[in-house]
Design an enzyme around this catalytic site. Structure first.
Site, PDB file in Angstrom:
ATOM      1  N   PRO A  68       0.775  -1.219   0.000  1.00  0.00           N
ATOM      2  CG  PRO A  68       0.103  -0.943   2.197  1.00  0.00           C
ATOM      3  CD  PRO A  68       1.162  -1.561   1.370  1.00  0.00           C
ATOM      4  CD  GLU A  69       3.429   3.291  -3.837  1.00  0.00           C
ATOM      5  OE1 GLU A  69       3.474   4.482  -4.205  1.00  0.00           O
ATOM      6  OE2 GLU A  69       3.915   2.368  -4.495  1.00  0.00           O
TER       7      GLU A  69
END
Length: 269
Positions: free
Chosen positions: A2-3
């Site tokens: 995840p960003e």
DNA sequence: CCTGAAACCTGTCTGC
DNA sequence: TGCAGACAGGTTTCAG
């Protein structure tokens, strides 16, 4: 996984399922996922609490409780937060289960065990180390430009530094640098005001597009996003640049896989 | 000050 | 088929 866009998507999806629910039970399945406090204190402090808000700051999921404590979850590389139905049995790689007052479960699943959890009444210990949110109106092109000027670091590792700007990871950094026409090895202080403005716009554009596509889904981690269909350079090695047709090249910068168009992105002198 | 390497982990894919 | 090695969206710590 995840960003910023992936964490934002997860936060938005969790919010209606968690807000106002009481945590009836806590099962910590892998102690080392917990950064603070001790497992015993964690279970004692969290059990019975009502969830007030669910949001995101940088790459953290931020859950505020009615007793004014804060639950932070960082997904790192392979973490995910999922709502599971009543009667749910723990799956492989589940690290934490919260039993909710409506019978559902919040499951923190993390194959690689890099993800971490904090329960604290002092949120500034986490929030205080973070750089500006890219969409904060106070984060102007000039703020970015001045930040670039006051250090002499390579652009890619600098943009990955969460104290410089919050939320960028390996994918969106490569995409933003390409969109702005900047080489990842360019020294930050050599970037002109014009290029800094382009980079500021590029950062917002790639993150906004990521969010609109519910993030990116790659390999066996994370599902539901479609931003992977819009990559210009990330994981596009050998494919033609959409701007000039030159084959995209892969290189390693700061131990991270990095993708550039060698024609559109040159190191600034 | 800045860079690079290593560490934390499990799983998948590639090439021999 | 088997197996070694590379690689994966993150962050921290340490050496030079």
């Amino acid at each position: 996984m995840p960003e910023l866009p992936e964490v934002e998507t997860i936060s938005r999806n969790l919010r209606p399922h968690l807000t106002g629910r009481r945590v009836e039970s806590v099962q910590l399945l892998w102690d080392r996922a917990l950064e603070t406090p001790s497992p015993a204190h964690f279970v004692e402090q969290l059990t019975g609490q009502v969830i007030r808000t669910v949001s995101r700051r940088a790459k953290y999921i931020w859950i505020q409780l009615e007793n004014s404590w804060h639950l932070f979850v960082h997904l790192r590389m392979s973490g995910d937060l999922l709502i599971q139905p009543p009667g749910y049995q723990p799956k492989r790689h589940d690290r934490l289960l919260l039993g909710l007052s409506d019978g559902h479960w919040l499951a923190f699943n993390d194959t690689r065990k890099f993800g971490r959890i904090w329960l604290t009444d002092a949120p500034q210990t986490i929030l205080g180390k973070l750089g500006p949110e890219p969409f904060d109106p106070a984060y102007t092109a000039d703020v970015l430009y001045q930040g670039l000027r006051e250090t002499n670091r390579q652009l890619k590792p600098l943009l990955l530094d969460q104290s410089f700007v919050a939320g960028l990871g390996n994918i969106y950094t490569d995409e933003a640098l390409h969109l702005a026409g900047l080489h990842p090895l360019t020294i930050s202080s050599a970037v002109s005001a014009e290029r800094a403005t382009a980079l500021h716009q590029a950062i917002r554009t790639v993150l906004e597009t990521g969010i609109k596509n519910n993030g990116a889904s790659i390999d066996w981690v994370y599902r539901g996003g479609s931003f992977q269909n819009h990559f210009r350079v990330y994981a596009q090695t050998g494919k033609p640049c959409q701007t000039c047709g030159t084959p995209i090249q892969r290189m390693v910068v700061g131990q991270r896989s990095t993708h550039i168009c060698p024609h559109c992105q040159k190191v600034e002198p």
